[in-house]
Design a protein around this motif. Structure first.
Motif, mmCIF file in Angstrom:
data_model
loop_
_atom_site.group_PDB
_atom_site.id
_atom_site.type_symbol
_atom_site.label_atom_id
_atom_site.label_comp_id
_atom_site.label_asym_id
_atom_site.label_seq_id
_atom_site.Cartn_x
_atom_site.Cartn_y
_atom_site.Cartn_z
ATOM 1 N N ILE A 114 57.854 49.375 35.449
ATOM 2 C CA ILE A 114 56.383 49.446 35.504
ATOM 3 C C ILE A 114 55.766 48.432 34.555
ATOM 4 O O ILE A 114 54.811 47.731 34.911
ATOM 5 N N PHE A 115 56.293 48.344 33.339
ATOM 6 C CA PHE A 115 55.736 47.384 32.382
ATOM 7 C C PHE A 115 55.859 45.958 32.906
ATOM 8 O O PHE A 115 54.919 45.161 32.794
ATOM 9 N N ALA A 116 56.992 45.633 33.513
ATOM 10 C CA ALA A 116 57.173 44.290 34.079
ATOM 11 C C ALA A 116 56.176 44.041 35.203
ATOM 12 O O ALA A 116 55.557 42.972 35.286
ATOM 13 N N ALA A 117 55.992 45.027 36.072
ATOM 14 C CA ALA A 117 55.055 44.870 37.202
ATOM 15 C C ALA A 117 53.611 44.730 36.720
ATOM 16 O O ALA A 117 52.853 43.920 37.258
ATOM 17 N N VAL A 118 53.240 45.502 35.718
ATOM 18 C CA VAL A 118 51.878 45.396 35.163
ATOM 19 C C VAL A 118 51.675 44.016 34.537
ATOM 20 O O VAL A 118 50.610 43.411 34.677
ATOM 21 N N THR A 119 52.700 43.504 33.881
ATOM 22 C CA THR A 119 52.611 42.168 33.280
ATOM 23 C C THR A 119 52.410 41.099 34.354
ATOM 24 O O THR A 119 51.578 40.204 34.204
ATOM 25 N N VAL A 120 53.143 41.210 35.456
ATOM 26 C CA VAL A 120 52.990 40.257 36.564
ATOM 27 C C VAL A 120 51.594 40.384 37.185
ATOM 28 O O VAL A 120 50.933 39.378 37.469
ATOM 29 N N LEU A 121 51.141 41.615 37.380
ATOM 30 C CA LEU A 121 49.791 41.836 37.922
ATOM 31 C C LEU A 121 48.733 41.205 37.028
ATOM 32 O O LEU A 121 47.812 40.539 37.506
ATOM 33 N N LEU A 122 48.876 41.392 35.727
ATOM 34 C CA LEU A 122 47.924 40.795 34.776
ATOM 35 C C LEU A 122 47.957 39.273 34.860
ATOM 36 O O LEU A 122 46.903 38.625 34.958
ATOM 37 N N MET A 123 49.149 38.705 34.844
ATOM 38 C CA MET A 123 49.280 37.249 34.908
ATOM 39 C C MET A 123 48.634 36.695 36.170
ATOM 40 O O MET A 123 47.872 35.734 36.130
ATOM 41 N N ARG A 124 48.907 37.333 37.297
ATOM 42 C CA ARG A 124 48.344 36.853 38.562
ATOM 43 C C ARG A 124 46.833 37.017 38.609
ATOM 44 O O ARG A 124 46.135 36.195 39.198
ATOM 45 N N SER A 125 46.329 38.089 38.005
ATOM 46 C CA SER A 125 44.873 38.296 38.040
ATOM 47 C C SER A 125 44.140 37.185 37.289
ATOM 48 O O SER A 125 43.007 36.860 37.625
ATOM 49 N N TRP A 126 44.797 36.617 36.287
ATOM 50 C CA TRP A 126 44.154 35.553 35.508
ATOM 51 C C TRP A 126 44.476 34.154 36.018
ATOM 52 O O TRP A 126 43.855 33.176 35.570
ATOM 53 N N THR A 127 45.444 34.014 36.922
ATOM 54 C CA THR A 127 45.795 32.670 37.394
ATOM 55 C C THR A 127 45.418 32.409 38.844
ATOM 56 O O THR A 127 45.290 31.257 39.240
#
Length: 151
Positions: A114-127
C-alpha cells in the motif's frame, strides 16, 4: 514549462489541484501510519490506539482521493488514477480488517505494498498533466450543415 513545474493557476484545472492535494494528504497520513505501526512492533504498545484511528482516516482519504480521481478523469485526466485509487481503497479496507483480526504477517506485507502504491499515486499526480479544455464551438442555427455560397 515542463510537466514537473506546472503549478496551480489559471492553466491548471481545479480537479488536478484537488487530486494532488488529496494524494499528498493520503501519502503523509500513510507515512504516519507506518511510523505508528513500527512503534507498535517495536514495543510501544500504546501506539496501537492512534494507529487504529489513523487507519480510519486513511480509508476516508482514500475515498476522497478516488472521488478526486474520478473528477480528474471527467476533465480528461488519466484512467489509471481512478483504477489505482479504487484498488487502494479496497486494499485499505482489507488492511483494516487484517489489523483488527491481528493477522500481522499479511497486514505488514500488505502495508508495504500500500505504501508503495500510494507513493506511485502521489508521484503521478504531480507529474501527469491534464489536456487543456477545448473551447466549445458556438452553436449554429439550422440543420448543422454549412450553407454554400450562392453564385
Amino acid at each position: 514549462m515542463n510537466r514537473l513545474s506546472q503549478r496551480p493557476g489559471p492553466g491548471v484545472p481545479r480537479a488536478l489541484v484537488l487530486h494532488r492535494v488529496s494524494a499528498t494528504a493520503l501519502f503523509l497520513t500513510t507515512l504516519v501510519q507506518v511510523a505508528l505501526g513500527a512503534g507498535y512492533i517495536g514495543g510501544d504498545y500504546e501506539s496501537i490506539v492512534p494507529h487504529d484511528v489513523n487507519a480510519r482516516v486513511l480509508v476516508g482519504l482514500a475515498l476522497l482521493t478516488l472521488i478526486t480521481a474520478v473528477l480528474l478523469r471527467r476533465r480528461g485526466g488519466p484512467v489509471r488514477a481512478v483504477a489505482v485509487s479504487a484498488v487502494l481503497l479496497v486494499a485499505l479496507v482489507a488492511q483494516t480488517v487484517l489489523g483488527v483480526r491481528r493477522v500481522v504477517a499479511v497486514h505488514v506485507t500488505l502495508g508495504v505494498i500500500i505504501f508503495a502504491a500510494v507513493t506511485v499515486l502521489l508521484m503521478r499526480s504531480w507529474t501527469e498533466s491534464v489536456p487543456p479544455k477545448e473551447p466549445t464551438p458556438p452553436a449554429t442555427a439550422g440543420s448543422g450543415r454549412r450553407a454554400e455560397p450562392l453564385s
